[in-house]
Design a protein around this motif. Structure first.
Motif, PDB file in Angstrom:
ATOM      1  N   GLU A 117     145.754  98.939 -45.714  1.00 25.39           N
ATOM      2  CA  GLU A 117     146.981  98.140 -45.715  1.00 25.39           C
ATOM      3  C   GLU A 117     146.904  97.014 -46.731  1.00 25.39           C
ATOM      4  O   GLU A 117     147.886  96.736 -47.439  1.00 25.39           O
ATOM      5  CB  GLU A 117     147.244  97.575 -44.323  1.00 25.39           C
ATOM      6  CG  GLU A 117     148.516  96.735 -44.254  1.00 25.39           C
ATOM      7  CD  GLU A 117     148.830  96.275 -42.853  1.00 25.39           C
ATOM      8  OE1 GLU A 117     149.015  95.060 -42.656  1.00 25.39           O
ATOM      9  OE2 GLU A 117     148.904  97.134 -41.943  1.00 25.39           O
ATOM     10  N   ASP A 118     145.757  96.349 -46.814  1.00 27.08           N
ATOM     11  CA  ASP A 118     145.624  95.222 -47.728  1.00 27.08           C
ATOM     12  C   ASP A 118     145.880  95.647 -49.177  1.00 27.08           C
ATOM     13  O   ASP A 118     146.562  94.947 -49.930  1.00 27.08           O
ATOM     14  CB  ASP A 118     144.229  94.605 -47.616  1.00 27.08           C
ATOM     15  CG  ASP A 118     143.971  94.000 -46.245  1.00 27.08           C
ATOM     16  OD1 ASP A 118     144.947  93.759 -45.514  1.00 27.08           O
ATOM     17  OD2 ASP A 118     142.792  93.788 -45.916  1.00 27.08           O
ATOM     18  N   ALA A 221     147.442 102.976 -51.589  1.00 30.43           N
ATOM     19  CA  ALA A 221     148.351 103.168 -52.713  1.00 30.43           C
ATOM     20  C   ALA A 221     149.165 104.448 -52.526  1.00 30.43           C
ATOM     21  O   ALA A 221     150.375 104.480 -52.801  1.00 30.43           O
ATOM     22  CB  ALA A 221     147.562 103.226 -54.016  1.00 30.43           C
ATOM     23  N   ALA A 222     148.511 105.509 -52.054  1.00 31.55           N
ATOM     24  CA  ALA A 222     149.209 106.776 -51.847  1.00 31.55           C
ATOM     25  C   ALA A 222     150.260 106.661 -50.752  1.00 31.55           C
ATOM     26  O   ALA A 222     151.375 107.184 -50.878  1.00 31.55           O
ATOM     27  CB  ALA A 222     148.202 107.869 -51.499  1.00 31.55           C
ATOM     28  N   LEU A 223     149.925 105.978 -49.660  1.00 30.32           N
ATOM     29  CA  LEU A 223     150.889 105.790 -48.581  1.00 30.32           C
ATOM     30  C   LEU A 223     152.076 104.949 -49.042  1.00 30.32           C
ATOM     31  O   LEU A 223     153.229 105.213 -48.678  1.00 30.32           O
ATOM     32  CB  LEU A 223     150.211 105.137 -47.384  1.00 30.32           C
ATOM     33  CG  LEU A 223     149.162 105.982 -46.647  1.00 30.32           C
ATOM     34  CD1 LEU A 223     148.460 105.142 -45.589  1.00 30.32           C
ATOM     35  CD2 LEU A 223     149.788 107.220 -46.013  1.00 30.32           C
ATOM     36  N   LEU A 228     156.237 104.435 -47.362  1.00 26.96           N
ATOM     37  CA  LEU A 228     155.993 103.968 -46.004  1.00 26.96           C
ATOM     38  C   LEU A 228     155.928 102.438 -45.966  1.00 26.96           C
ATOM     39  O   LEU A 228     155.469 101.813 -46.922  1.00 26.96           O
ATOM     40  CB  LEU A 228     154.694 104.562 -45.477  1.00 26.96           C
ATOM     41  CG  LEU A 228     154.713 106.090 -45.363  1.00 26.96           C
ATOM     42  CD1 LEU A 228     153.320 106.632 -45.069  1.00 26.96           C
ATOM     43  CD2 LEU A 228     155.689 106.534 -44.289  1.00 26.96           C
ATOM     44  N   PRO A 229     156.374 101.818 -44.879  1.00 27.20           N
ATOM     45  CA  PRO A 229     156.350 100.356 -44.803  1.00 27.20           C
ATOM     46  C   PRO A 229     154.928  99.828 -44.908  1.00 27.20           C
ATOM     47  O   PRO A 229     154.039 100.261 -44.170  1.00 27.20           O
ATOM     48  CB  PRO A 229     156.940 100.069 -43.415  1.00 27.20           C
ATOM     49  CG  PRO A 229     157.696 101.301 -43.038  1.00 27.20           C
ATOM     50  CD  PRO A 229     156.964 102.441 -43.679  1.00 27.20           C
ATOM     51  N   VAL A 230     154.713  98.881 -45.804  1.00 27.95           N
ATOM     52  CA  VAL A 230     153.351  98.389 -46.021  1.00 27.95           C
ATOM     53  C   VAL A 230     152.795  97.718 -44.774  1.00 27.95           C
ATOM     54  O   VAL A 230     151.586  97.698 -44.558  1.00 27.95           O
ATOM     55  CB  VAL A 230     153.279  97.447 -47.243  1.00 27.95           C
ATOM     56  CG1 VAL A 230     153.568  98.195 -48.528  1.00 27.95           C
ATOM     57  CG2 VAL A 230     154.235  96.270 -47.084  1.00 27.95           C
ATOM     58  N   LEU A 232     152.863  98.810 -41.899  1.00 26.09           N
ATOM     59  CA  LEU A 232     152.390  99.833 -40.964  1.00 26.09           C
ATOM     60  C   LEU A 232     151.195 100.619 -41.497  1.00 26.09           C
ATOM     61  O   LEU A 232     150.686 101.498 -40.809  1.00 26.09           O
ATOM     62  CB  LEU A 232     153.520 100.827 -40.643  1.00 26.09           C
ATOM     63  CG  LEU A 232     154.684 100.321 -39.793  1.00 26.09           C
ATOM     64  CD1 LEU A 232     155.696 101.447 -39.579  1.00 26.09           C
ATOM     65  CD2 LEU A 232     154.197  99.791 -38.446  1.00 26.09           C
ATOM     66  N   LEU A 233     150.748 100.311 -42.714  1.00 28.23           N
ATOM     67  CA  LEU A 233     149.713 101.140 -43.334  1.00 28.23           C
ATOM     68  C   LEU A 233     148.411 101.127 -42.546  1.00 28.23           C
ATOM     69  O   LEU A 233     147.704 102.137 -42.481  1.00 28.23           O
ATOM     70  CB  LEU A 233     149.469 100.701 -44.780  1.00 28.23           C
ATOM     71  CG  LEU A 233     150.677 100.818 -45.731  1.00 28.23           C
ATOM     72  CD1 LEU A 233     150.238 100.597 -47.172  1.00 28.23           C
ATOM     73  CD2 LEU A 233     151.378 102.160 -45.590  1.00 28.23           C
ATOM     74  N   ARG A 234     148.060  99.997 -41.934  1.00 28.89           N
ATOM     75  CA  ARG A 234     146.847  99.960 -41.118  1.00 28.89           C
ATOM     76  C   ARG A 234     146.984 100.918 -39.926  1.00 28.89           C
ATOM     77  O   ARG A 234     146.006 101.508 -39.474  1.00 28.89           O
ATOM     78  CB  ARG A 234     146.543  98.545 -40.640  1.00 28.89           C
ATOM     79  CG  ARG A 234     145.204  98.441 -39.942  1.00 28.89           C
ATOM     80  CD  ARG A 234     144.827  97.005 -39.635  1.00 28.89           C
ATOM     81  NE  ARG A 234     144.739  96.186 -40.844  1.00 28.89           N
ATOM     82  CZ  ARG A 234     144.308  94.935 -40.861  1.00 28.89           C
ATOM     83  NH1 ARG A 234     143.921  94.350 -39.735  1.00 28.89           N
ATOM     84  NH2 ARG A 234     144.260  94.254 -41.986  1.00 28.89           N
ATOM     85  N   GLY A 235     148.203 101.062 -39.439  1.00 31.91           N
ATOM     86  CA  GLY A 235     148.430 101.980 -38.329  1.00 31.91           C
ATOM     87  C   GLY A 235     148.077 103.409 -38.681  1.00 31.91           C
ATOM     88  O   GLY A 235     147.539 104.152 -37.842  1.00 31.91           O
ATOM     89  N   PHE A 236     148.344 103.818 -39.917  1.00 30.21           N
ATOM     90  CA  PHE A 236     147.993 105.180 -40.323  1.00 30.21           C
ATOM     91  C   PHE A 236     146.482 105.335 -40.445  1.00 30.21           C
ATOM     92  O   PHE A 236     145.932 106.392 -40.134  1.00 30.21           O
ATOM     93  CB  PHE A 236     148.693 105.529 -41.646  1.00 30.21           C
ATOM     94  CG  PHE A 236     150.177 105.568 -41.535  1.00 30.21           C
ATOM     95  CD1 PHE A 236     150.804 106.538 -40.773  1.00 30.21           C
ATOM     96  CD2 PHE A 236     150.960 104.618 -42.168  1.00 30.21           C
ATOM     97  CE1 PHE A 236     152.186 106.570 -40.652  1.00 30.21           C
ATOM     98  CE2 PHE A 236     152.341 104.634 -42.050  1.00 30.21           C
ATOM     99  CZ  PHE A 236     152.952 105.616 -41.290  1.00 30.21           C
ATOM    100  N   ALA A 237     145.812 104.278 -40.903  1.00 27.60           N
ATOM    101  CA  ALA A 237     144.348 104.322 -40.943  1.00 27.60           C
ATOM    102  C   ALA A 237     143.781 104.458 -39.533  1.00 27.60           C
ATOM    103  O   ALA A 237     142.815 105.202 -39.304  1.00 27.60           O
ATOM    104  CB  ALA A 237     143.805 103.062 -41.620  1.00 27.60           C
ATOM    105  N   LEU A 238     144.380 103.752 -38.578  1.00 29.98           N
ATOM    106  CA  LEU A 238     143.923 103.849 -37.193  1.00 29.98           C
ATOM    107  C   LEU A 238     144.235 105.219 -36.603  1.00 29.98           C
ATOM    108  O   LEU A 238     143.458 105.748 -35.803  1.00 29.98           O
ATOM    109  CB  LEU A 238     144.569 102.743 -36.358  1.00 29.98           C
ATOM    110  CG  LEU A 238     144.162 101.316 -36.728  1.00 29.98           C
ATOM    111  CD1 LEU A 238     145.009 100.305 -35.955  1.00 29.98           C
ATOM    112  CD2 LEU A 238     142.686 101.079 -36.463  1.00 29.98           C
ATOM    113  N   LEU A 239     145.380 105.778 -36.980  1.00 35.45           N
ATOM    114  CA  LEU A 239     145.719 107.130 -36.530  1.00 35.45           C
ATOM    115  C   LEU A 239     144.649 108.116 -36.975  1.00 35.45           C
ATOM    116  O   LEU A 239     144.186 108.962 -36.198  1.00 35.45           O
ATOM    117  CB  LEU A 239     147.080 107.536 -37.101  1.00 35.45           C
ATOM    118  CG  LEU A 239     147.534 108.964 -36.828  1.00 35.45           C
ATOM    119  CD1 LEU A 239     147.786 109.183 -35.350  1.00 35.45           C
ATOM    120  CD2 LEU A 239     148.807 109.276 -37.635  1.00 35.45           C
TER     121      LEU A 239
END
Length: 277
Positions: A117-118, A221-223, A228-230, A232-239
């Motif tokens: 996300e960062d 960067a790909a997400l 995708l909303p920045v 929420l990007l950590r959420g995809f990493a957690l998924l």
């Protein structure tokens, strides 16, 4: 007719809670406007569904391929602090798999998993704030100029450039070129990935050393290039990491080592008097 006593409150109105996700009744479950059992189960993959749930539109096959490559890239990296936390929590509370899984996920932060996300947010900030048209797809010089300006600004502000460096992969993170290639093949190498590549080329001029572009950063960067909303990007990493943690817990059941980790630390602890004590 017997009158109801006055309460002083206005009569209740029918309550409605709108959602574009899922609803159900006695005989059906509806998800994203489709019959879950009849139209989605067995026909839609989990990665496609996750992307669909967030974007509220059915993704194209190329988008699913990039998205699932990100999930695979982030699923597991061995005995990271998040995995150890999950295993030790399971050791302490084997009756609570959900607690062990949650313990591992709660450890996702600025050093592990949070970089996704960062980095995505850092790149998105630059892309969004750029005055005028962005460089073209083949304009490496233009991207390098923008990246150099970005890295210099971060350095002058005392900010780290997220996505640079890795504790294990000192020369190249093996995930980075693969994900860049998958995005390119599917026509989804957008401004965030191009800027990230350029950061990789120019940062030695500012930092005085060469660091690899890490996999967590390229995933961010790909997400971001998928729109995708920045936030929420950590959420995809957690998924993604939830799958890896579940694997660790399954291995802990088959071949436990949590007790060994605990005893190794506990039996080697030594008392040190506090300063001034």
């Amino acid at each position: 007719m017997e009158q109801q006593p006055a309460t002083g409150r206005p009569p209740q109105q029918a309550t409605s809670y709108p959602t574009s996700l899922g609803t159900s009744d006695a005989s059906t479950i509806t998800l994203l406007g489709h019959d879950l059992a009849g139209e989605l189960m067995g026909k839609v993959g989990f990665g496609e569904l996750a992307l669909w749930l967030v974007t509220q539109r059915r993704p194209e096959p190329g988008e699913v391929r990039v998205f699932e490559a990100v999930l695979v890239a982030l699923a597991d990296h061995g005995f990271t602090p998040t995995a150890i936390a999950a295993r030790l929590t399971y050791l302490s509370a084997p009756d609570s798999v959900q607690g062990a899984l949650a313990a591992g996920l709660l450890g996702g932060g600025s050093r592990f998993l949070g970089v996704t996300e960062d980095c995505g947010a850092f790149l998105h900030e630059t892309v969004s704030a750029h005055d005028g048209p962005l460089p073209g797809d083949g304009d490496d010089a233009g991207w390098d100029e923008l990246a150099l300006k970005t890295v210099r600004a971060a350095r002058s502000q005392g900010r780290l450039v997220p996505g640079l460096g890795h504790p294990v992969h000192k020369v190249q993170d093996p995930r980075t070129p693969v994900l860049l290639g998958i995005a390119e093949e599917n026509g989804l190498k957008g401004p965030h990935l191009r800027l990230f590549e350029a950061v990789g080329r120019v940062h030695p001029k500012v930092l005085g050393r060469t660091l690899p572009l890490n996999g967590a950063g390229v995933c961010g960067a790909a997400l971001a290039d998928l729109g995708l909303p920045v936030g929420l990007l950590r959420g995809f990493a957690l998924l993604a990491r939830a799958a890896g943690l579940l694997g660790h817990l399954a291995e802990e059941q088959r071949s436990p080592l949590g007790m060994d980790v605990y005893l190794s630390v506990d039996r080697n602890a030594r008392y040190v008097a506090p300063p001034g004590g």
